[in-house]
Design an enzyme around this catalytic site. Structure first.
Site, PDB file in Angstrom:
ATOM      1  N   ASN A 107      29.402  17.278 -37.281  1.00 55.31           N
ATOM      2  CA  ASN A 107      28.677  18.051 -38.287  1.00 55.31           C
ATOM      3  C   ASN A 107      29.653  19.072 -38.869  1.00 55.31           C
ATOM      4  O   ASN A 107      29.963  20.071 -38.225  1.00 55.31           O
ATOM      5  CB  ASN A 107      27.489  18.745 -37.599  1.00 55.31           C
ATOM      6  CG  ASN A 107      26.749  19.683 -38.535  1.00 55.31           C
ATOM      7  OD1 ASN A 107      26.987  19.687 -39.745  1.00 55.31           O
ATOM      8  ND2 ASN A 107      25.850  20.479 -37.970  1.00 55.31           N
ATOM      9  N   TRP A 108      30.117  18.792 -40.085  1.00 50.77           N
ATOM     10  CA  TRP A 108      31.149  19.656 -40.670  1.00 50.77           C
ATOM     11  C   TRP A 108      30.593  20.973 -41.200  1.00 50.77           C
ATOM     12  O   TRP A 108      31.342  21.861 -41.566  1.00 50.77           O
ATOM     13  CB  TRP A 108      31.873  18.904 -41.790  1.00 50.77           C
ATOM     14  CG  TRP A 108      32.752  17.784 -41.330  1.00 50.77           C
ATOM     15  CD1 TRP A 108      32.855  17.277 -40.063  1.00 50.77           C
ATOM     16  CD2 TRP A 108      33.669  17.029 -42.132  1.00 50.77           C
ATOM     17  NE1 TRP A 108      33.771  16.257 -40.031  1.00 50.77           N
ATOM     18  CE2 TRP A 108      34.295  16.076 -41.286  1.00 50.77           C
ATOM     19  CE3 TRP A 108      34.021  17.053 -43.482  1.00 50.77           C
ATOM     20  CZ2 TRP A 108      35.249  15.171 -41.751  1.00 50.77           C
ATOM     21  CZ3 TRP A 108      34.973  16.150 -43.956  1.00 50.77           C
ATOM     22  CH2 TRP A 108      35.572  15.221 -43.092  1.00 50.77           C
ATOM     23  N   LYS A 109      29.284  21.056 -41.316  1.00 51.29           N
ATOM     24  CA  LYS A 109      28.648  22.287 -41.831  1.00 51.29           C
ATOM     25  C   LYS A 109      29.258  22.671 -43.185  1.00 51.29           C
ATOM     26  O   LYS A 109      29.681  21.785 -43.927  1.00 51.29           O
ATOM     27  CB  LYS A 109      28.738  23.408 -40.793  1.00 51.29           C
ATOM     28  CG  LYS A 109      28.249  22.937 -39.418  1.00 51.29           C
ATOM     29  CD  LYS A 109      28.089  24.041 -38.416  1.00 51.29           C
ATOM     30  CE  LYS A 109      27.606  23.451 -37.088  1.00 51.29           C
ATOM     31  NZ  LYS A 109      27.384  24.452 -36.052  1.00 51.29           N
ATOM     32  N   HIS A 168      18.502  21.027 -37.962  1.00 54.27           N
ATOM     33  CA  HIS A 168      19.568  21.764 -37.285  1.00 54.27           C
ATOM     34  C   HIS A 168      19.145  23.226 -37.107  1.00 54.27           C
ATOM     35  O   HIS A 168      18.495  23.791 -37.977  1.00 54.27           O
ATOM     36  CB  HIS A 168      20.872  21.673 -38.079  1.00 54.27           C
ATOM     37  CG  HIS A 168      22.033  22.181 -37.295  1.00 54.27           C
ATOM     38  ND1 HIS A 168      22.310  23.522 -37.186  1.00 54.27           N
ATOM     39  CD2 HIS A 168      22.946  21.539 -36.525  1.00 54.27           C
ATOM     40  CE1 HIS A 168      23.357  23.679 -36.390  1.00 54.27           C
ATOM     41  NE2 HIS A 168      23.761  22.494 -35.976  1.00 54.27           N
ATOM     42  N   GLU A 188      20.640  25.910 -37.452  1.00 52.15           N
ATOM     43  CA  GLU A 188      21.042  26.831 -38.539  1.00 52.15           C
ATOM     44  C   GLU A 188      20.090  26.712 -39.721  1.00 52.15           C
ATOM     45  O   GLU A 188      19.798  27.697 -40.400  1.00 52.15           O
ATOM     46  CB  GLU A 188      22.497  26.532 -38.946  1.00 52.15           C
ATOM     47  CG  GLU A 188      23.462  27.020 -37.878  1.00 52.15           C
ATOM     48  CD  GLU A 188      24.739  26.198 -37.739  1.00 52.15           C
ATOM     49  OE1 GLU A 188      25.078  25.439 -38.667  1.00 52.15           O
ATOM     50  OE2 GLU A 188      25.384  26.314 -36.678  1.00 52.15           O
ATOM     51  N   GLU A 229      20.115  20.370 -28.925  1.00 52.84           N
ATOM     52  CA  GLU A 229      21.140  21.393 -29.125  1.00 52.84           C
ATOM     53  C   GLU A 229      20.597  22.760 -28.732  1.00 52.84           C
ATOM     54  O   GLU A 229      19.959  23.437 -29.550  1.00 52.84           O
ATOM     55  CB  GLU A 229      21.567  21.424 -30.592  1.00 52.84           C
ATOM     56  CG  GLU A 229      22.171  20.130 -31.079  1.00 52.84           C
ATOM     57  CD  GLU A 229      23.067  20.365 -32.287  1.00 52.84           C
ATOM     58  OE1 GLU A 229      24.261  20.091 -32.178  1.00 52.84           O
ATOM     59  OE2 GLU A 229      22.572  20.849 -33.318  1.00 52.84           O
ATOM     60  N   GLY A 256      28.291  26.885 -31.294  1.00 50.35           N
ATOM     61  CA  GLY A 256      29.328  27.733 -31.870  1.00 50.35           C
ATOM     62  C   GLY A 256      29.680  28.926 -30.994  1.00 50.35           C
ATOM     63  O   GLY A 256      30.387  29.833 -31.422  1.00 50.35           O
ATOM     64  N   SER A 288      28.982  23.321 -28.475  1.00 53.76           N
ATOM     65  CA  SER A 288      30.300  23.583 -27.892  1.00 53.76           C
ATOM     66  C   SER A 288      30.868  22.416 -27.092  1.00 53.76           C
ATOM     67  O   SER A 288      31.503  22.612 -26.056  1.00 53.76           O
ATOM     68  CB  SER A 288      30.267  24.861 -27.041  1.00 53.76           C
ATOM     69  OG  SER A 288      29.926  25.972 -27.847  1.00 53.76           O
ATOM     70  N   GLY A 313      30.188  20.292 -33.717  1.00 55.62           N
ATOM     71  CA  GLY A 313      30.434  21.190 -34.839  1.00 55.62           C
ATOM     72  C   GLY A 313      31.912  21.525 -34.931  1.00 55.62           C
ATOM     73  O   GLY A 313      32.718  20.748 -35.450  1.00 55.62           O
ATOM     74  N   GLY A 314      32.272  22.682 -34.392  1.00 59.69           N
ATOM     75  CA  GLY A 314      33.643  23.194 -34.511  1.00 59.69           C
ATOM     76  C   GLY A 314      34.732  22.167 -34.232  1.00 59.69           C
ATOM     77  O   GLY A 314      35.680  22.025 -35.018  1.00 59.69           O
TER      78      GLY A 314
HETATM   79  P1  PGA Z   1      29.404  23.450 -32.103  1.00 52.93           P
HETATM   80  O1  PGA Z   1      28.195  23.048 -33.083  1.00 52.93           O
HETATM   81  O2  PGA Z   1      29.972  22.174 -31.570  1.00 52.93           O
HETATM   82  O3  PGA Z   1      30.375  24.215 -32.976  1.00 52.93           O
HETATM   83  O4  PGA Z   1      28.811  24.303 -31.035  1.00 52.93           O
HETATM   84  C1  PGA Z   1      27.306  22.037 -32.745  1.00 52.93           C
HETATM   85  C2  PGA Z   1      26.303  21.862 -33.845  1.00 52.93           C
HETATM   86  O5  PGA Z   1      25.948  22.845 -34.503  1.00 52.93           O
HETATM   87  O6  PGA Z   1      25.828  20.741 -34.098  1.00 52.93           O
END
Ligand code: PGA
Length: 252
Positions: A9-11, A97, A99, A169, A175, A215, A236-237
């Site tokens: 997930n590149w956000k 998600h 966010e 999640e 994050g 993470s 994510g990251g």
């Molecule tokens: P993260 O994000 O790997 O940076 O914790 C995961 C996500 O939001 O899907």
């Protein structure tokens, strides 16, 4: 047999050029890697989806969207519909998600409409959910997760789950560098499967891929993925670095 999936997930990251570069680097890193029963997915921003589809044309990386609106079309400035996504070749969309829930007020009601619209437009859904830190500290995490599933998915007919991937999640792990332990992930994934089995049936529960997100990094992926009810990850990251993401793919 359910599929293993590693999804990046590149956000809100990566310009057009960065998108092309990262895809190019990923292709190099994943060359020769045998993907047995495994899907590799990336979710760039809307504006870079078409370029990403072009850049992944001749290999197994799938491109999906990070979000969509529930309406067919109309006066929703700044929004993107399921049909628009389908029309450029997108087959799957991430919904729910944390966010989106936290910063864009996506409630269970809104998510129910989004999931319905996605499926009606033949888009598969990666449905995200998970508890907040205070829910876990108060040992309310199983109730919260059950309610998130029930409120959005449990009116769907059995066959809809062929087109749904679940992504657990825990919000406190996204994050933050603080990952759930492999045992915590397994415990929740097994609970999710039990919940699906009770609501629908055991066969359906066994057939749905359940990803862990929060993470996931090259140094913890293998242990998390080794758990029987963890079918991969939503990353994510670490999905923004070709070496890290491909290391996570290799860990599946
Ligand atoms: P993260 O994000 O790997 O940076 O914790 C995961 C996500 O939001 O899907």
């Amino acid at each position: 047999m359910r599929k293993n999936i590693v999804a990046g997930n590149w956000k809100m990251n990566n310009s057009l050029n960065q998108t092309k570069t990262l895809i190019g680097d990923l292709i190099v890193e994943l060359k020769g890697v045998e993907l047995v029963n495994t899907r590799v997915i990336i979710a760039p921003s809307f504006v870079n989806l078409q370029e990403a589809i072009k850049g992944t044309e001749n290999n197994e990386i799938e491109v999906v969207a990070q979000n969509m609106h529930y309406a067919e079309n109309g006066a929703y400035t700044g929004e993107v519909s399921a049909e628009m996504l389908s029309s450029i070749g997108i087959k799957t969309v991430i919904l729910g998600h944390s966010e989106r829930r936290a910063y864009f007020n996506e409630t269970d009601e809104i998510l129910t409409q989004k999931v319905t619209a996605a499926l009606a437009n033949n888009l598969d859904v990666i449905f995200c959910f998970g508890e907040q830190l205070e829910d876990r500290e108060s040992e309310n995490h199983f109730n919260i997760v059950e309610a998130q599933l029930k409120n959005v998915l449990f009116e769907l007919p059995t066959n809809a789950f062929k087109n749904i991937i679940l992504a657990y999640e825990p919000v406190w792990a996204i994050g933050t560098g603080k990952t759930a332990s492999a045992d915590q992930a397994q415990e929740m994934h097994s609970f999710i499967r039990k919940t699906l089995s009770e609501k629908y049936n055991a066969e359906l529960a066994e057939s749905v891929s359940i990803l862990y997100g929060g993470s996931v990094k090259p140094n913890n992926a293998e242990e998390i993925f080794s758990k029987p009810d963890v079918d991969g990850g939503l990353i994510g990251g670490a999905s923004l670095k070709a070496k890290d993401f491909s290391a996570i793919v290799k860990a599946i």
